[in-house]
Design a protein around this motif. Structure first.
Motif, PDB file in Angstrom:
ATOM      1  N   ILE A   1       0.793  -1.217   0.000  1.00  0.00           N
ATOM      2  CA  ILE A   1       0.000   0.000   0.000  1.00  0.00           C
ATOM      3  C   ILE A   1       0.828   1.271   0.000  1.00  0.00           C
ATOM      4  CG2 ILE A   1      -1.726   1.333   1.235  1.00  0.00           C
ATOM      5  CD1 ILE A   1      -2.701  -1.157  -0.247  1.00  0.00           C
ATOM      6  N   VAL A   2       1.808   1.374   0.906  1.00  0.00           N
ATOM      7  CA  VAL A   2       2.607   2.592   0.958  1.00  0.00           C
ATOM      8  C   VAL A   2       3.338   2.804  -0.358  1.00  0.00           C
ATOM      9  CG1 VAL A   2       4.516   3.773   2.114  1.00  0.00           C
ATOM     10  CG2 VAL A   2       2.832   2.527   3.464  1.00  0.00           C
ATOM     11  N   GLU A   3       3.799   1.717  -0.965  1.00  0.00           N
ATOM     12  CA  GLU A   3       4.477   1.845  -2.256  1.00  0.00           C
ATOM     13  C   GLU A   3       3.514   2.349  -3.320  1.00  0.00           C
ATOM     14  OE1 GLU A   3       7.481   2.198  -4.740  1.00  0.00           O
ATOM     15  OE2 GLU A   3       7.649   1.650  -2.628  1.00  0.00           O
ATOM     16  N   ALA A   4       2.262   1.904  -3.248  1.00  0.00           N
ATOM     17  CA  ALA A   4       1.257   2.386  -4.199  1.00  0.00           C
ATOM     18  C   ALA A   4       1.020   3.877  -4.017  1.00  0.00           C
ATOM     19  CB  ALA A   4      -0.052   1.612  -4.011  1.00  0.00           C
ATOM     20  N   LEU A   5       0.973   4.332  -2.771  1.00  0.00           N
ATOM     21  CA  LEU A   5       0.770   5.751  -2.515  1.00  0.00           C
ATOM     22  C   LEU A   5       1.954   6.560  -3.018  1.00  0.00           C
ATOM     23  CD1 LEU A   5      -0.753   5.593   1.078  1.00  0.00           C
ATOM     24  CD2 LEU A   5      -1.941   5.727  -1.106  1.00  0.00           C
ATOM     25  N   ARG A   6       3.150   6.029  -2.807  1.00  0.00           N
ATOM     26  CA  ARG A   6       4.343   6.719  -3.295  1.00  0.00           C
ATOM     27  C   ARG A   6       4.364   6.774  -4.821  1.00  0.00           C
ATOM     28  NH1 ARG A   6       8.266   3.374   0.766  1.00  0.00           N
ATOM     29  NH2 ARG A   6       8.137   4.766   2.563  1.00  0.00           N
TER      30      ARG A   6
END
Length: 227
Positions: free
Chosen positions: A95-100
Motif C-alpha cells: 500500500i505505501v508503495e502504491a501511494l508513493r
C-alpha cells in the motif's frame, strides 16, 4: 459534473459488481474496464477517465507500476486522472508503495458500496483518501521497514513550516479531516484549508496522502503516537 471511472481488476466478476454499484449513481459513469496494468494504461490514454479504480495484484504489469506510469505520463498534461487503489489485508505491504507511486488513496475490496462511491467522489474532487481506520494501521505496521521514497527527507525539511503548519501536518498524519482539525484547533475550516495548502506547497507534496507518508518518514509521527 459526471465522474468518468475506469475499472481495473483481473477478476471480471469483481469488475461487474463495481460497475453495477457505480452506474446506479447519477453522477458517475464507467467508461471502460481493464484486466491488467498494461490495458489500464492504454485505456487511460484513450478514454481520459477522471478516476482509475486500480487493483494491485494483476498479471503482467501490476497495479503499482501501472499507477506510477499513469501518473507520470499524465503529469505534463492538463488532465491527470486520480488513481484509487484496491487491496485486501494480505496485500498490506504494497500500500505505501502504491501511494508513493502516485495513488490518491486506497480502499479494501470489501468496502461498503456507499463508501466506495463517496471515495470516488472525494478523489475526483482533488482530495485524497486517508481513512484513519485503515491508514493508521498500515503505516504503523510498515512505515519503519519500507524503503523511503524521500531519500532527502530529513527533519530539517520541516523547518520550512510554521509552528501552526507543523501542528496541522501532525493532525493530517493522524487521519483527521479538515473539519476535525478545525474543531481541535478552534479555527475555521477555511483557515485549515489554507494551512494544508501551505504545507503541501512548502514541502513539494501532491496531496494529503504524501503528507502522511512524509510525516512518518521524517519521524514527525511514529507508530504508537496516533492517539
Amino acid at each position: 459534473m459526471t465522474i468518468r471511472v475506469l475499472l481495473v481488476d483481473d477478476q471480471p466478476l469483481l469488475r461487474t459488481g463495481f460497475r453495477l454499484i457505480l452506474e446506479a449513481e447519477s453522477d458517475i459513469t464507467v467508461v471502460g474496464q481493464a484486466g491488467d496494468g498494461k490495458d489500464a494504461m492504454e485505456q487511460t490514454r484513450a478514454l481520459l477517465p477522471d478516476v482509475v479504480l486500480m487493483d494491485i495484484r494483476m498479471p503482467g504489469v501490476d497495479g503499482i507500476e501501472a499507477t506510477r506510469r499513469i501518473v507520470r505520463e499524465a503529469a505534463p498534461t492538463a488532465h491527470v486522472p486520480k488513481v484509487l487503489v484496491l487491496t485486501t489485508f494480505d496485500l498490506d505491504e504494497y500500500i505505501v508503495e502504491a501511494l508513493r507511486s502516485g495513488a490518491s488513496g486506497f480502499l479494501l475490496k470489501d468496502v461498503p458500496p456507499d463508501e466506495l462511491v463517496q471515495a470516488i467522489r472525494v478523489v475526483a474532487a482533488g482530495d485524497a483518501i486517508v481513512a484513519p481506520s485503515v491508514t493508521r494501521r498500515l503505516l504503523d505496521r510498515f512505515s519503519k521497514r519500507l524503503p523511503s521514497a524521500y531519500e532527502q527527507a530529513t527533519p530539517a525539511r520541516l523547518d520550512r513550516l510554521t509552528e501552526r503548519e507543523l501542528e496541522v501536518l501532525r493532525l493530517i498524519a493522524k487521519g483527521m479531516s479538515n473539519a476535525e482539525i478545525a474543531a481541535k484547533l478552534v479555527v475555521s475550516e477555511t483557515t485549515v484549508k489554507t494551512h494544508v495548502g501551505n504545507v503541501l506547497t512548502k514541502l513539494g507534496l501532491r496531496d494529503r496522502v504524501q503528507a502522511v507518508v512524509l510525516a512518518y518518514e521524517t519521524g514527525l509521527i511514529t507508530p504508537g503516537t496516533m492517539s
